[in-house]
Scaffold this motif. Structure first.
Motif, PDB file in Angstrom:
ATOM      1  N   PRO A  63       0.926  -1.355   0.018  1.00  0.00           N
ATOM      2  CA  PRO A  63      -0.153  -0.148   0.039  1.00  0.00           C
ATOM      3  C   PRO A  63       0.903   1.120  -0.076  1.00  0.00           C
ATOM      4  O   PRO A  63       2.014   1.063   0.635  1.00  0.00           O
ATOM      5  N   TYR A  64       0.504   2.199  -0.574  1.00  0.00           N
ATOM      6  CA  TYR A  64       1.290   3.535  -0.670  1.00  0.00           C
ATOM      7  C   TYR A  64       0.256   4.755  -0.707  1.00  0.00           C
ATOM      8  O   TYR A  64      -0.891   4.654  -1.125  1.00  0.00           O
ATOM      9  N   SER A  65       0.810   5.794  -0.305  1.00  0.00           N
ATOM     10  CA  SER A  65       0.007   7.249  -0.353  1.00  0.00           C
ATOM     11  C   SER A  65       1.010   8.038  -0.993  1.00  0.00           C
ATOM     12  O   SER A  65       2.127   8.053  -1.296  1.00  0.00           O
ATOM     13  N   PRO A  66       0.085   9.274  -1.842  1.00  0.00           N
ATOM     14  CA  PRO A  66       1.250  10.291  -2.333  1.00  0.00           C
ATOM     15  C   PRO A  66       2.155  10.668  -1.533  1.00  0.00           C
ATOM     16  O   PRO A  66       2.020  11.061  -0.466  1.00  0.00           O
ATOM     17  N   GLY A  67       3.349  10.941  -2.415  1.00  0.00           N
ATOM     18  CA  GLY A  67       4.401  11.662  -1.428  1.00  0.00           C
ATOM     19  C   GLY A  67       5.440  10.688  -0.838  1.00  0.00           C
ATOM     20  O   GLY A  67       6.419  11.149  -0.606  1.00  0.00           O
ATOM     21  N   GLU A  68       4.807   9.266  -0.801  1.00  0.00           N
ATOM     22  CA  GLU A  68       5.827   8.399  -0.195  1.00  0.00           C
ATOM     23  C   GLU A  68       6.620   7.909  -1.495  1.00  0.00           C
ATOM     24  O   GLU A  68       6.306   7.806  -2.506  1.00  0.00           O
ATOM     25  N   THR A  69       7.947   7.464  -1.092  1.00  0.00           N
ATOM     26  CA  THR A  69       8.940   6.977  -1.905  1.00  0.00           C
ATOM     27  C   THR A  69       9.159   5.379  -1.791  1.00  0.00           C
ATOM     28  O   THR A  69       9.594   5.133  -0.616  1.00  0.00           O
ATOM     29  N   PRO A  70       8.947   4.901  -2.894  1.00  0.00           N
ATOM     30  CA  PRO A  70       8.919   3.216  -2.931  1.00  0.00           C
ATOM     31  C   PRO A  70      10.511   2.928  -2.555  1.00  0.00           C
ATOM     32  O   PRO A  70      11.442   3.639  -3.070  1.00  0.00           O
ATOM     33  N   TYR A  71      10.765   1.727  -1.770  1.00  0.00           N
ATOM     34  CA  TYR A  71      12.010   1.461  -1.423  1.00  0.00           C
ATOM     35  C   TYR A  71      12.538   0.711  -2.920  1.00  0.00           C
ATOM     36  O   TYR A  71      11.840   0.379  -3.600  1.00  0.00           O
ATOM     37  N   PRO A  72      13.928   0.621  -2.928  1.00  0.00           N
ATOM     38  CA  PRO A  72      14.292   0.123  -4.374  1.00  0.00           C
ATOM     39  C   PRO A  72      14.094  -1.521  -4.344  1.00  0.00           C
ATOM     40  O   PRO A  72      13.622  -2.106  -3.270  1.00  0.00           O
ATOM     41  N   VAL A  73      13.827  -1.993  -5.327  1.00  0.00           N
ATOM     42  CA  VAL A  73      13.444  -3.300  -5.811  1.00  0.00           C
ATOM     43  C   VAL A  73      14.626  -4.069  -6.620  1.00  0.00           C
ATOM     44  O   VAL A  73      15.188  -3.719  -7.322  1.00  0.00           O
ATOM     45  N   PRO A  74      15.218  -5.278  -5.886  1.00  0.00           N
ATOM     46  CA  PRO A  74      16.083  -6.048  -6.491  1.00  0.00           C
ATOM     47  C   PRO A  74      15.574  -6.321  -7.945  1.00  0.00           C
ATOM     48  O   PRO A  74      14.584  -6.692  -8.216  1.00  0.00           O
ATOM     49  N   GLU A  75      16.592  -6.244  -8.895  1.00  0.00           N
ATOM     50  CA  GLU A  75      16.464  -6.793 -10.285  1.00  0.00           C
ATOM     51  C   GLU A  75      15.947  -8.208 -10.279  1.00  0.00           C
ATOM     52  O   GLU A  75      16.582  -9.139  -9.606  1.00  0.00           O
ATOM     53  N   GLY A  76      14.995  -8.409 -10.956  1.00  0.00           N
ATOM     54  CA  GLY A  76      14.114  -9.883 -11.038  1.00  0.00           C
ATOM     55  C   GLY A  76      13.022  -9.820 -10.297  1.00  0.00           C
ATOM     56  O   GLY A  76      12.221 -10.868 -10.606  1.00  0.00           O
ATOM     57  N   ALA A  77      12.788  -8.943  -9.273  1.00  0.00           N
ATOM     58  CA  ALA A  77      11.663  -9.047  -8.523  1.00  0.00           C
ATOM     59  C   ALA A  77      10.736  -8.060  -9.191  1.00  0.00           C
ATOM     60  O   ALA A  77      10.886  -7.078  -9.790  1.00  0.00           O
ATOM     61  N   ARG A  78       9.174  -7.853  -8.623  1.00  0.00           N
ATOM     62  CA  ARG A  78       8.523  -7.034  -9.049  1.00  0.00           C
ATOM     63  C   ARG A  78       7.647  -6.204  -7.939  1.00  0.00           C
ATOM     64  O   ARG A  78       7.143  -6.992  -7.059  1.00  0.00           O
ATOM     65  N   LEU A  79       7.316  -5.123  -7.952  1.00  0.00           N
ATOM     66  CA  LEU A  79       6.842  -4.358  -6.802  1.00  0.00           C
ATOM     67  C   LEU A  79       5.437  -4.035  -7.416  1.00  0.00           C
ATOM     68  O   LEU A  79       5.327  -3.242  -8.560  1.00  0.00           O
ATOM     69  N   ILE A  80       4.294  -4.147  -6.659  1.00  0.00           N
ATOM     70  CA  ILE A  80       3.001  -3.657  -7.025  1.00  0.00           C
ATOM     71  C   ILE A  80       2.268  -2.703  -6.005  1.00  0.00           C
ATOM     72  O   ILE A  80       2.420  -3.248  -5.035  1.00  0.00           O
ATOM     73  N   LEU A  81       2.227  -1.743  -6.337  1.00  0.00           N
ATOM     74  CA  LEU A  81       1.962  -0.621  -5.595  1.00  0.00           C
ATOM     75  C   LEU A  81       0.254  -0.333  -5.592  1.00  0.00           C
ATOM     76  O   LEU A  81      -0.256  -0.271  -6.680  1.00  0.00           O
ATOM     77  N   CYS A  82      -0.144  -0.265  -4.609  1.00  0.00           N
ATOM     78  CA  CYS A  82      -1.784  -0.010  -4.396  1.00  0.00           C
ATOM     79  C   CYS A  82      -2.090   1.219  -3.635  1.00  0.00           C
ATOM     80  O   CYS A  82      -1.612   1.107  -2.307  1.00  0.00           O
ATOM     81  N   LYS A  83      -2.696   1.999  -4.153  1.00  0.00           N
ATOM     82  CA  LYS A  83      -3.232   3.137  -3.320  1.00  0.00           C
ATOM     83  C   LYS A  83      -4.025   2.965  -2.136  1.00  0.00           C
ATOM     84  O   LYS A  83      -5.027   1.917  -2.228  1.00  0.00           O
ATOM     85  N   ARG A  84      -3.845   3.761  -1.151  1.00  0.00           N
ATOM     86  CA  ARG A  84      -4.564   3.401   0.270  1.00  0.00           C
ATOM     87  C   ARG A  84      -5.945   4.048  -0.104  1.00  0.00           C
ATOM     88  O   ARG A  84      -5.963   5.030  -0.703  1.00  0.00           O
ATOM     89  N   THR A  85      -6.838   3.576   0.714  1.00  0.00           N
ATOM     90  CA  THR A  85      -8.388   3.966   0.325  1.00  0.00           C
ATOM     91  C   THR A  85      -8.472   5.199   1.095  1.00  0.00           C
ATOM     92  O   THR A  85      -8.153   5.356   2.439  1.00  0.00           O
ATOM     93  N   PRO A  86      -8.989   6.317   0.589  1.00  0.00           N
ATOM     94  CA  PRO A  86      -9.039   7.708   1.377  1.00  0.00           C
ATOM     95  C   PRO A  86      -9.952   7.468   2.318  1.00  0.00           C
ATOM     96  O   PRO A  86     -10.862   6.747   2.459  1.00  0.00           O
ATOM     97  N   VAL A  87      -9.933   8.491   3.280  1.00  0.00           N
ATOM     98  CA  VAL A  87     -10.715   8.703   4.448  1.00  0.00           C
ATOM     99  C   VAL A  87     -10.447   7.576   5.585  1.00  0.00           C
ATOM    100  O   VAL A  87      -9.824   7.849   6.656  1.00  0.00           O
TER     101      VAL A  87
END
Length: 384
Positions: A39-63
């Motif tokens: 999960p992530y919110s606008p303004g946050e910075t994703p951590y680096p991802v090792p080559e060969g892995a996949r990062l799937i970002l999902c927005k947090r639900t407002p309110v």
């Protein structure tokens, strides 16, 4: 194996993203597939991802996420559609939506949970109304259903038993690890001091962690105030992102007229982080509660002598191997620790050497990550 880690995978989240990063590198080397769902919110910075892995970002639900920060409808929908594609789901922490959601779905997929120290008495009592509510709704029941519970030390075994009321049938003690090779080539000494205008003739004490009260800042600040009165040739560097205690920290510095002795430098990453560790005469973390502190592991790997509380996750090993100086959770004890370590160059050198040997023998990432992969193999259900 097809592995899915679920965690708030951002720089702001503290230690777990680094743990996942290092474990993922080893898992990929053994030929496993790794995805990271965050999960992530606008303004946050994703951590680096090792080559060969996949990062799937999902927005947090407002309110809703204003009160229960990790809630994400996108994360739930991703799991609903793809959970069956994985052999094991690894959830990090408790009382997060990402730790609950997988248990609402496919019961056939193996699920692991790492506690990350959150059942420690001090940590559990913080924001307890939210935790109690989630416990009543689901968390205890889901933790009981976990295929595997990873804890970092024997103290967590007692915490887990106290929380559940019995011992979970499949618990494995696997500490965090550190990639020692990352700290072989550090920036030249003096690099950090030059960048941040810290005089070469001042001893540098480094605190590098989130600015959160649980990290013991309410102990360290008055302890250093008292220490620096007698030792004005010392500077304390506070490096880390704000996690609720930066305003109180800055107010203390201003009220005590410590602007020349205590510097708040924000989050350090990459070479800046390594340069700070290389220049530190002493690293300190008098924390109230840690699962197994990555900050301390990295400080030790860099060669920085450490002054820490016994709540950092491996206090007994530090004491047994004389790999650092342990302090009680009082300003007076921290003050005495500063006095003892900073006045004795030989002691700090010996602690540094002892810590390096301890890490190589017990906490190298290749050792601990393979143990976790082996634990996965034991709980993954074979395909029909």
């Amino acid at each position: 194996m097809r592995i899915l880690d679920i965690c708030a995978y951002t720089w702001q989240a503290g230690g777990p993203p680094k743990i996942i990063f290092d474990h993922t590198q080893v898992a990929l080397r053994y030929g496993h597939q790794v995805d990271i769902l965050s999960p992530y919110s606008p303004g946050e910075t994703p951590y680096p991802v090792p080559e060969g892995a996949r990062l799937i970002l999902c927005k947090r639900t407002p309110v809703i996420s204003r009160f229960f920060r990790e809630v994400s409808g996108e994360l739930y929908q991703y799991l609903k559609q793809h959970i069956h594609e994985y052999d094991i789901i690894h959830c990090h922490g408790l009382w997060h939506f990402g730790t609950l959601a997988p248990f609402m779905l496919d019961n056939r997929v193996a699920k692991a949970i790492t506690i990350h120290g959150v059942l420690d008495r001090w940590a559990y009592n913080n924001n307890n109304w939210k935790k109690s509510l989630i416990d009543r709704l689901a968390q205890k029941a889901y933790l009981r259903r976990a295929s595997l519970v990873q804890i970092n030390n024997t103290d967590e075994r007692e915490d887990l038993m106290r929380y559940l009321g019995y011992q979970h049938p499949n618990v494995v003690i696997i500490p965090n690890g550190v990639k020692m090779s990352d700290f072989v080539n550090l920036p030249p000494k003096g690099t950090f001091r030059q960048k941040f205008n810290i005089p070469a003739d001042k001893k540098l004490v480094l605190f590098m962690s989130r600015l959160n009260i649980k990290k013991g800042l309410d102990l360290l600040l008055p302890a250093f105030r008292d220490y620096v009165k007698d030792h004005p040739d010392t500077v304390l560097i506070l490096a880390g992102s704000d996690d609720g205690y930066e305003a109180a920290t800055r107010a203390f510095i201003e009220q005590q007229n410590l602007g020349d002795s205590i510097r708040v430098v924000g989050l350090l990453t990459g070479d800046d982080k390594k340069a700070a560790l290389a220049d530190a005469d002493l690293f300190t973390l008098p924390s109230y509660s840690e699962g197994f502190s990555m900050a301390v592991l990295e400080a030790m790997a860099s060669g920085a002598p450490c002054l820490v509380s016994d709540r950092v996750g491996f206090g007994e090993a530090i004491r047994e191997h004389k790999a650092g100086e342990l302090v009680d959770l009082t300003p007076e004890s921290v003050r005495a620790g500063l006095e003892k370590t900073l006045s004795n160059d030989a002691l700090r050198h010996q602690m540094s050497q002892n810590a390096t040997n301890l890490l190589r023998n017990q906490y190298d990432i290749d050792i601990v990550a393979k143990r976790l992969l082996d634990a996965y193999e034991l709980v993954v259900k074979p395909e029909a």
